[in-house]
Every structure is written in structure tokens, then in C-alpha cells.
Design a protein around this motif. Structure first.
Motif, PDB file in Angstrom:
ATOM      1  N   THR A  18       0.031   9.156   4.601  1.00 50.87           N
ATOM      2  CA  THR A  18      -1.373   8.110   4.553  1.00 50.87           C
ATOM      3  C   THR A  18      -2.563   9.430   4.601  1.00 50.87           C
ATOM      4  O   THR A  18      -2.232  10.433   4.749  1.00 50.87           O
ATOM      5  CB  THR A  18      -1.453   7.465   5.715  1.00 50.87           C
ATOM      6  N   THR A  22      -6.458   8.555  -2.472  1.00 45.58           N
ATOM      7  CA  THR A  22      -5.118   8.389  -3.082  1.00 45.58           C
ATOM      8  C   THR A  22      -4.305   9.459  -3.940  1.00 45.58           C
ATOM      9  O   THR A  22      -3.439   9.639  -3.934  1.00 45.58           O
ATOM     10  CB  THR A  22      -5.413   7.299  -3.978  1.00 45.58           C
ATOM     11  N   ASP A  40      10.137   5.761  -3.349  1.00 48.47           N
ATOM     12  CA  ASP A  40       8.794   5.121  -2.928  1.00 48.47           C
ATOM     13  C   ASP A  40       8.854   3.613  -2.479  1.00 48.47           C
ATOM     14  O   ASP A  40       9.455   2.851  -3.555  1.00 48.47           O
ATOM     15  CB  ASP A  40       7.805   5.542  -3.979  1.00 48.47           C
ATOM     16  N   GLY A  42       6.454   1.682  -1.566  1.00 45.61           N
ATOM     17  CA  GLY A  42       5.588   1.100  -1.661  1.00 45.61           C
ATOM     18  C   GLY A  42       4.488   0.946  -0.395  1.00 45.61           C
ATOM     19  O   GLY A  42       4.703   1.795   0.568  1.00 45.61           O
ATOM     20  N   SER A  43       3.459   0.153  -0.077  1.00 43.40           N
ATOM     21  CA  SER A  43       2.791  -0.013   1.061  1.00 43.40           C
ATOM     22  C   SER A  43       3.754  -0.167   2.246  1.00 43.40           C
ATOM     23  O   SER A  43       4.688  -0.995   2.231  1.00 43.40           O
ATOM     24  CB  SER A  43       1.825  -1.094   0.826  1.00 43.40           C
ATOM     25  N   LEU A  44       3.272   0.208   3.347  1.00 47.97           N
ATOM     26  CA  LEU A  44       4.010   0.205   4.612  1.00 47.97           C
ATOM     27  C   LEU A  44       3.962  -1.441   5.206  1.00 47.97           C
ATOM     28  O   LEU A  44       3.099  -1.995   5.252  1.00 47.97           O
ATOM     29  CB  LEU A  44       3.264   1.048   5.510  1.00 47.97           C
ATOM     30  N   LYS A  45       5.373  -1.763   5.085  1.00 47.67           N
ATOM     31  CA  LYS A  45       5.274  -3.150   5.983  1.00 47.67           C
ATOM     32  C   LYS A  45       6.141  -3.126   7.037  1.00 47.67           C
ATOM     33  O   LYS A  45       5.981  -4.038   8.035  1.00 47.67           O
ATOM     34  CB  LYS A  45       6.074  -4.103   4.799  1.00 47.67           C
ATOM     35  N   ARG A  54      -1.742  -6.564   6.842  1.00 48.49           N
ATOM     36  CA  ARG A  54      -3.042  -6.011   6.312  1.00 48.49           C
ATOM     37  C   ARG A  54      -4.114  -7.175   6.249  1.00 48.49           C
ATOM     38  O   ARG A  54      -3.727  -8.301   5.764  1.00 48.49           O
ATOM     39  CB  ARG A  54      -3.173  -5.099   5.048  1.00 48.49           C
ATOM     40  N   LEU A  59      -5.375  -3.283   9.737  1.00 48.46           N
ATOM     41  CA  LEU A  59      -4.106  -3.163  10.151  1.00 48.46           C
ATOM     42  C   LEU A  59      -3.853  -3.962  11.529  1.00 48.46           C
ATOM     43  O   LEU A  59      -4.356  -3.724  12.310  1.00 48.46           O
ATOM     44  CB  LEU A  59      -3.431  -1.791  10.032  1.00 48.46           C
TER      45      LEU A  59
END
Length: 242
Positions: A18, A22, A40, A42-45, A54, A59
Motif C-alpha cells: 500500500t 500508485t 497480483d 488485485g485490490s485487497l479483499k 470499501r 475501509l
């Protein structure tokens, strides 16, 4: 010069990257990929039992899936839900005639509940009670842990915030009332009640000023009723106001 911050969080073979830039994230991922085999996602889930969602407010962390997995592993998925995580006036302790239970299983369950209490402050107290008997658990202690699991079944994804509720009467007539989810998280019920009293006092002061403005100046002290003795003791003791 504007400083930039990039954080790399690693647990075994999982990692979170993080940053407030970017470009920095992309450069770090490129360097890591040149040295290690990476993928990768992707976005943290989901990470270490915590779900991440989100919204425009930021968050939100939840351990609902963690709870459901815990209930499934312990065979409590179909148990009858309970409204409270521990019986009132419990008598848990270490006694001479207590019937022992499996120590390893007890320690494992309590350890998982300790981790769960990171996002579920509503079970923080009962988990702290259960953790006091890790060295010598009995069947009564195990029953208390099962009670916590039954409570979790009633609301596996419960929000940690409590609900604020109060009403105000003038001359025996109901004039204002409120019931709303709190904006902040309280660590225990007394703190939650105290926050409610503080907000209620603000509304009472506003109402007294309003009555004075329209020519009905109150000639007596306004009475405030609350059913939480601990909250009153905090309010009455200036030493505890911190």
C-alpha cells in the motif's frame, strides 16, 4: 518536497503493498517480481481472516467469514443462537472438584477468539475471562467458550458499534427521541452508556435554552434517568473523566 510512504506487509507467503502513490506501488511490485515468483491478486479483499470492503467513508474490516469458518470447524454451525456471550453472574473459576477438558482444544479455541476480538469488541470481556483458564480448563470453561460461539452464531458479522437511544419529556409529554447507530466504537458498555449520557445532556441543554427563548424558562433542575450505574459513577467522579 512531498514525501511518499509505501508499506509492505508480509505474512509467510502473503503480502500487502500500500502507498499514497500508485507509481511507487508499481515500481515496488516490478522489483519484487524480478526476484520472486509473484501473483497480483488485485485490490485487497481478504487477508488473515479479515474481510476488507470499501466505501466513500474509507475501509471497513469484518471477520464474518472467519466466524463462519470457526463455527463450521467446531460443529456449531447449526447451534441455537444466544443473545449474550456469557451467562449472567457467572461463577467461572478453578475448583478442586472440576472436571477437566481437552487442554489443547480449549487453548486453540480461545486463541482463535482472541484474534476475533480485534474486530469484535462485544466479546472482548468474555474472551478475557475464558483466557484466564488456559492452564487448567474444565468442562465448565469449555461450556463458556461454546456459549460465545452460540452468541457469534446470532450475528456473525455484527458491527462493533452500539445503538444510541434516549427520549425527553417536558411536562409529562414526549417531545424528542432518538435511536441511532453510534459513530464511534466503545470498548465496554459503561463507556457506551456514558457517551449516550453526554450527548443526551447536550440535547437537554439545547431544549432548556429553547424553552427560555420562547418564554418558558425552566425553574427546576432537569432530571436525567439512566439504567447504567457504572456510567453514573464515571460522570460523578471527575478523576475518571480522562
Amino acid at each position: 518536497m512531498v514525501s511518499k510512504v509505501t508499506l509492505l506487509i508480509i505474512y509467510v507467503d502473503d503480502m500487502i503493498v500500500t502507498s499514497d502513490d500508485t507509481v511507487e506501488i508499481e515500481e515496488l511490485q516490478t522489483r519484487l517480481a524480478s526476484e520472486f515468483e509473484m501473483k497480483d491478486l488485485g485490490s485487497l479483499k481478504y487477508f488473515l481472516g479479515a474481510e476488507v470492503t470499501r466505501s466513500k467513508h474509507g475501509l471497513f474490516l469484518s471477520q464474518r467469514k472467519y466466524v463462519m469458518d470457526l463455527l463450521a470447524k467446531t460443529g456449531m454451525l447449526d447451534c441455537k443462537p444466544t443473545d449474550t456471550p456469557i451467562v449472567e453472574n457467572h461463577k467461572l473459576g478453578v475448583y478442586v472438584d472440576q472436571v477437566p477438558t481437552k487442554k489443547e482444544r480449549y487453548q486453540r479455541l480461545v486463541g482463535r477468539l482472541i484474534y476475533l476480538s480485534l474486530t469484535r469488541s462485544d466479546i472482548a470481556y468474555v474472551v478475557s475471562v475464558a483466557s484466564q483458564f488456559m492452564h487448567s480448563p474444565s468442562e465448565d470453561h469449555m461450556a463458556a467458550v461454546m456459549c460465545i460461539l452460540s452468541y457469534l452464531k446470532s450475528a456473525p458479522g455484527r458491527d462493533r458499534r452500539s445503538t444510541l437511544g434516549y427520549f425527553t419529556c417536558v411536562g409529562g409529554n414526549l417531545v424528542t427521541w432518538r435511536s441511532k447507530k453510534r459513530n464511534v466504537v466503545s470498548r465496554f458498555s459503561a463507556e457506551s452508556e456514558y457517551r449516550g449520557i453526554a450527548q443526551w445532556v447536550s440535547e437537554i441543554l439545547w431544549l432548556r435554552w429553547l424553552l427560555a427563548e420562547i418564554g418558558f424558562r425552566p425553574n427546576a433542575t432537569t432530571k436525567l434517568h439512566c439504567d447504567n450505574q457504572s456510567a453514573f459513577e464515571i460522570a460523578d467522579n471527575p478523576v475518571q473523566h480522562d
